[in-house]
Design an enzyme around this catalytic site. Structure first.
Site, PDB file in Angstrom:
ATOM      1  N   HIS A 271      19.020 -28.773   7.187  1.00  0.00           N
ATOM      2  CA  HIS A 271      18.379 -27.457   7.319  1.00  0.00           C
ATOM      3  C   HIS A 271      17.950 -27.226   8.751  1.00  0.00           C
ATOM      4  O   HIS A 271      17.534 -28.144   9.451  1.00  0.00           O
ATOM      5  CB  HIS A 271      17.184 -27.322   6.373  1.00  0.00           C
ATOM      6  CG  HIS A 271      16.206 -28.461   6.436  1.00  0.00           C
ATOM      7  ND1 HIS A 271      16.452 -29.671   5.840  1.00  0.00           N
ATOM      8  CD2 HIS A 271      14.982 -28.560   7.017  1.00  0.00           C
ATOM      9  CE1 HIS A 271      15.427 -30.482   6.051  1.00  0.00           C
ATOM     10  NE2 HIS A 271      14.518 -29.841   6.775  1.00  0.00           N
ATOM     11  N   LEU A 272      18.050 -25.976   9.164  1.00  0.00           N
ATOM     12  CA  LEU A 272      17.574 -25.546  10.471  1.00  0.00           C
ATOM     13  C   LEU A 272      16.271 -24.796  10.261  1.00  0.00           C
ATOM     14  O   LEU A 272      16.192 -23.886   9.434  1.00  0.00           O
ATOM     15  CB  LEU A 272      18.595 -24.609  11.139  1.00  0.00           C
ATOM     16  CG  LEU A 272      19.788 -25.226  11.873  1.00  0.00           C
ATOM     17  CD1 LEU A 272      20.583 -26.148  10.980  1.00  0.00           C
ATOM     18  CD2 LEU A 272      20.670 -24.130  12.449  1.00  0.00           C
TER      19      LEU A 272
HETATM   20  P1  AMP Z   1      11.738 -31.188   7.041  1.00  0.00           P
HETATM   21  O1  AMP Z   1      10.395 -31.810   7.117  1.00  0.00           O
HETATM   22  O2  AMP Z   1      12.376 -30.907   8.374  1.00  0.00           O
HETATM   23  O3  AMP Z   1      12.661 -31.950   6.107  1.00  0.00           O
HETATM   24  O4  AMP Z   1      11.515 -29.742   6.426  1.00  0.00           O
HETATM   25  C1  AMP Z   1      11.437 -29.488   5.064  1.00  0.00           C
HETATM   26  C2  AMP Z   1      10.764 -28.164   4.934  1.00  0.00           C
HETATM   27  O5  AMP Z   1      10.987 -27.669   3.650  1.00  0.00           O
HETATM   28  C3  AMP Z   1       9.235 -28.209   5.150  1.00  0.00           C
HETATM   29  O6  AMP Z   1       8.887 -27.356   6.240  1.00  0.00           O
HETATM   30  C4  AMP Z   1       8.683 -27.707   3.822  1.00  0.00           C
HETATM   31  O7  AMP Z   1       7.540 -26.904   3.978  1.00  0.00           O
HETATM   32  C5  AMP Z   1       9.867 -26.912   3.281  1.00  0.00           C
HETATM   33  N1  AMP Z   1       9.908 -26.760   1.845  1.00  0.00           N
HETATM   34  C6  AMP Z   1       9.742 -27.717   0.909  1.00  0.00           C
HETATM   35  N2  AMP Z   1       9.884 -27.195  -0.328  1.00  0.00           N
HETATM   36  C7  AMP Z   1      10.120 -25.875  -0.165  1.00  0.00           C
HETATM   37  C8  AMP Z   1      10.353 -24.807  -1.064  1.00  0.00           C
HETATM   38  N3  AMP Z   1      10.364 -24.966  -2.398  1.00  0.00           N
HETATM   39  N4  AMP Z   1      10.582 -23.565  -0.548  1.00  0.00           N
HETATM   40  C9  AMP Z   1      10.585 -23.383   0.787  1.00  0.00           C
HETATM   41  N5  AMP Z   1      10.391 -24.362   1.691  1.00  0.00           N
HETATM   42  C10 AMP Z   1      10.153 -25.599   1.215  1.00  0.00           C
END
Ligand code: AMP
Length: 111
Positions: free
Chosen positions: A97-98
């Protein structure tokens, strides 16, 4: 096991959608760290940037182009695109993810 983003892609859990096409889905981060915090993910399940191959170049270009379009629209004063990768990289969801961040001046370097 399916990640939370896989469950969003399958429609099992909802998201606040910003954009969707055949290759990507973009939605607002549930725990924003900036006024603009949008995630751009590939529909194909790729665990991280460390797992991409040369054959993924077109998909990656598509993701980055969409991040730029979203950044220009939602954060016209400037934005940052972040790809946390692996444990030390701060990655918590194992689906590439970006992060598109903006809406305020962003410090550099990150902590
Ligand atoms: P990372 O820490 O780079 O893996 O980013 C994962 C991101 O996903 C975090 O910023 C979380 O806040 C976000 N995240 C987790 N669950 C959800 C969700 N159900 N909907 C939207 N964002 C989410």
């Amino acid at each position: 096991m399916q990640t939370i983003f896989g469950r969003i892609l399958s429609g099992e859990i909802p998201c606040n959608k910003v954009f969707e096409d055949d290759v990507v889905l973009a939605f607002h981060d549930v725990a924003p760290v900036a006024p603009v915090h949008i995630l751009v993910i590939p529909k194909r399940e790729v665990p991280s940037l460390a797992h991409v191959e040369q054959t993924d170049a077109e998909m990656l270009g598509h993701l980055l182009h969409r991040a730029a379009e979203i950044g220009k629209e939602h954060a016209p004063n400037g934005f940052r695109v972040v790809v946390n990768t692996g444990g030390d990289g701060g990655q918590t969801v194992e689906h590439l993810h970006l992060h598109v961040l903006g809406g305020r001046p962003l410090a550099w370097p990150p902590g």
